[in-house]
Design an enzyme around this catalytic site. Structure first.
Site, short mmCIF file in Angstrom:
data_model
loop_
_atom_site.label_atom_id
_atom_site.label_comp_id
_atom_site.label_asym_id
_atom_site.label_seq_id
_atom_site.Cartn_x
_atom_site.Cartn_y
_atom_site.Cartn_z
N GLU A 42 0.85 -1.19 0.00
CA GLU A 42 0.00 0.00 0.00
C GLU A 42 0.89 1.24 0.00
O GLU A 42 1.96 1.26 0.59
CB GLU A 42 -0.88 0.00 1.25
CG GLU A 42 -1.81 1.20 1.34
CD GLU A 42 -2.62 1.27 2.63
OE1 GLU A 42 -3.71 1.84 2.62
OE2 GLU A 42 -2.12 0.73 3.66
N LYS A 114 -9.48 1.25 -2.41
CA LYS A 114 -9.71 0.80 -1.04
C LYS A 114 -11.10 1.22 -0.56
O LYS A 114 -11.47 2.39 -0.65
CB LYS A 114 -8.63 1.41 -0.14
CG LYS A 114 -8.67 0.99 1.32
CD LYS A 114 -7.50 1.63 2.06
CE LYS A 114 -7.45 1.26 3.52
NZ LYS A 114 -6.28 1.86 4.20
N CYS A 155 -5.03 -3.13 3.02
CA CYS A 155 -4.77 -2.78 4.42
C CYS A 155 -6.00 -2.96 5.32
O CYS A 155 -6.39 -4.08 5.63
CB CYS A 155 -4.20 -1.37 4.50
SG CYS A 155 -3.31 -1.01 6.05
#
Length: 285
Positions: A42, A114, A155
């Site tokens: 990330e 995300k 994440c």
């Protein structure tokens, strides 16, 4: 089918040019070790918590340095290259935390934004509000590749098992969670979460991570990891600095795990009742 996959561990700074050079060096190392699929962490392009500083180096997808470099590397090395994410400037002034997957011809196969924003207050005083800066994604993505089906996450997404269950139900055999986990949360939960997502879905989990003390002052946990579908850690990096971990992916192992524990097939819909509270003597209150 078997192939080698690699997770590239970085300690990205605030300068995208330097980070692109580091990415290229580490990706070439991974390809040199036989990896056909390589994943970066990330925020490969810049780890920068200062918003004006981040906005100053941001570009849109068409002109982004990391996107361009990753496309060139994938073609040069003949690999599938997955940029775990990089920050992309959007027209509305917000930012996308966006992953990219490039094929061996250098073309973009897909991207993923995300979904879950890291809005938390930690015990050590760290406070994060990603939603103040980033626009959350709204769609899950599964890529049907020559070596298998790949599901995307980034994440904080790893804490939302329904995302990965939906991808596994859509056929994903490999799940991905590139990250920049904080040191505090990583020490407590990182390996447990990755192994849980692998076990509950009978899938490989590949997680390239940021690691160490960054230029902007934050500290990330590292321990880039590849986990097998039975929950075994197949490869793991250390907690600081750059590294490359490689493991063999055998999709027959996914079939075997899902045959032994067919929970994807055995799941059932259900309703939820909230039982009334009973006072002493069994009286409903």
């Amino acid at each position: 089918m078997t192939f080698k996959a690699a997770a590239v561990q970085m300690c990205s700074g605030v300068n995208p040019d330097k980070n692109a050079d580091a990415m290229a060096r580490l990706v070439r190392e991974a390809a040199g070790r036989g990896a056909a699929y390589v994943q970066t962490p990330e925020m490969t392009g810049a780890v920068q918590k200062d918003r004006p500083g981040l906005m100053a180096v941001l570009r849109d997808e068409e002109t982004d340095l990391i996107v361009k470099k990753a496309s060139e590397l994938a073609k040069e090395l003949g690999i599938h290259l997955h940029v775990g994410s990089t920050a992309i400037k959007l027209a509305d002034g917000k930012i996308a935390n966006r992953a990219f997957l490039f094929g061996p011809d250098g073309r973009k196969i897909c991207s993923y934004d995300k979904i879950h924003m890291f809005d938390v207050d930690l015990d050590n005083g760290e406070s994060w509000r990603e939603s103040a800066v980033y626009r959350p994604g709204e769609r899950a993505v599964v890529a049907d590749l020559p070596f298998g089906k790949l599901g995307f996450g980034i994440c904080y997404d790893v804490r939302f098992p329904h995302l990965f269950r939906a991808e596994a139900m859509a056929g994903a055999e490999i799940l991905t969670t590139p990250a920049a986990f904080t040191k505090q949360t990583g020490e407590a939960h990182w390996e447990i979460l990755l192994r849980a997502r692998a076990i509950e879905n009978g899938a490989y989990v590949i997680s390239a991570a940021q690691a160490g003390l960054h230029e902007d002052g934050r500290e990330t946990f590292g321990h880039s990891m590849i986990v097998g579908p039975w929950g075994k850690v197949l490869a793991s990096a250390g907690g600081t600095g750059e590294d490359v971990v490689v493991a063999e992916i055998d999709l027959e192992a996914v079939k075997a795990c899902r045959a032994k524990i067919p929970n994807l097939r055995n799941g059932r819909d259900f309703s939820l009742d909230i039982a009334p509270v009973l006072a002493k003597g069994g009286v409903t209150v």
